[in-house]
Scaffold this active site. Sequence first.
Site, PDB file in Angstrom:
ATOM      1  N   ILE A  28     -56.338 -12.288  17.989  1.00  0.00           N
ATOM      2  CA  ILE A  28     -56.048 -10.860  18.163  1.00  0.00           C
ATOM      3  C   ILE A  28     -55.540 -10.311  16.834  1.00  0.00           C
ATOM      4  O   ILE A  28     -54.498 -10.743  16.331  1.00  0.00           O
ATOM      5  CB  ILE A  28     -55.000 -10.630  19.268  1.00  0.00           C
ATOM      6  CG1 ILE A  28     -55.442 -11.307  20.580  1.00  0.00           C
ATOM      7  CG2 ILE A  28     -54.774  -9.136  19.493  1.00  0.00           C
ATOM      8  CD1 ILE A  28     -54.381 -11.271  21.679  1.00  0.00           C
ATOM      9  N   ASP A  29     -56.283  -9.374  16.282  1.00  0.00           N
ATOM     10  CA  ASP A  29     -55.966  -8.852  14.944  1.00  0.00           C
ATOM     11  C   ASP A  29     -56.323  -7.362  14.904  1.00  0.00           C
ATOM     12  O   ASP A  29     -57.221  -6.945  14.181  1.00  0.00           O
ATOM     13  CB  ASP A  29     -56.751  -9.647  13.885  1.00  0.00           C
ATOM     14  CG  ASP A  29     -56.337  -9.294  12.471  1.00  0.00           C
ATOM     15  OD1 ASP A  29     -55.139  -9.079  12.245  1.00  0.00           O
ATOM     16  OD2 ASP A  29     -57.225  -9.231  11.598  1.00  0.00           O
TER      17      ASP A  29
END
Length: 226
Positions: A148-149
Amino acid sequence: MGKINFVLKRLFSYIIPINIHKQKSSVSKNLEITWTNGELVLDSKNTNYSYGSLQRILRKGLDSIGFKTILKMEHIIVLGVAGGSVIKTLTEEIKFKGRITGVEIDPEIIKIANSYFNLDKISNLEIVIDDAFEFVLKTKNKYDLIIIDIFQDTTMPNFLFEEFFQNRTCFLLKDKGIILFNTMCLSDKDNLRNKKYLENVNTELYTARTIPRVEEHNELIILEKK
C-alpha cells in the site's frame, strides 16, 4: 546528439536537479520528471512519488520481509503505482517472476511511467486503472503480498486507516500473506493515526511491526498473517 544530451543531463544532475518534464493531472495535480543525483525521479509538487527516496523506503520494507521469501510468492498487488519504482525493485533487483497487479487511479501517471520508466515492458505486470478502495472491494483474488503506497502529494486518504479497509486488505491475504504499508508522518496527529491503526490489528491472527522514520518522515507498517 540525443545520447550526448542524455549523458550531460545525468552528469549535471549531481550538481543541480534538472527538470525534463512537467505535467498537470486532474488527480495528482503537478507531476515532474527530474534528473537528480544521476537518476530519473517522479515528483509531485512537494514530495517524491517514485524512484529516489521512495524507492529506498519501499526497498527497505521488502528487504525486511526478505527477498527469498518474496521470490516464493505467486501474486503481489501494489495499491498506488505512480512511476512504478517498487515494481522495478521487485522485477529487476529481486527478480520476482510471479504475477504483479498494479492498481493506480491516475491514468496520466501511468502514461508517464510507461514513457520514462518503461513500465509497460514488464511482462508479468498487469496495470488496473481504478480507485484502490473500489478495487479492494471488488477483487476475488487473494494475494501473498499487498503493498500500500497511496499518497495525494504529502497527504494520505483517510480510508487507508479506516477499520473496514484494514480488515478488507487483511481478508485478501493468503495464508502467511504480508501487508507492506508505507505511511507518511508529518505531525503528532499522523503518529496517533498510525498508533490507532496498529491497535486495531487482530494480534491473534496477525503480527504487526514497524520500521519507523525511514527517510525522516516515513514509517513502514508490516502485517503478517500467522
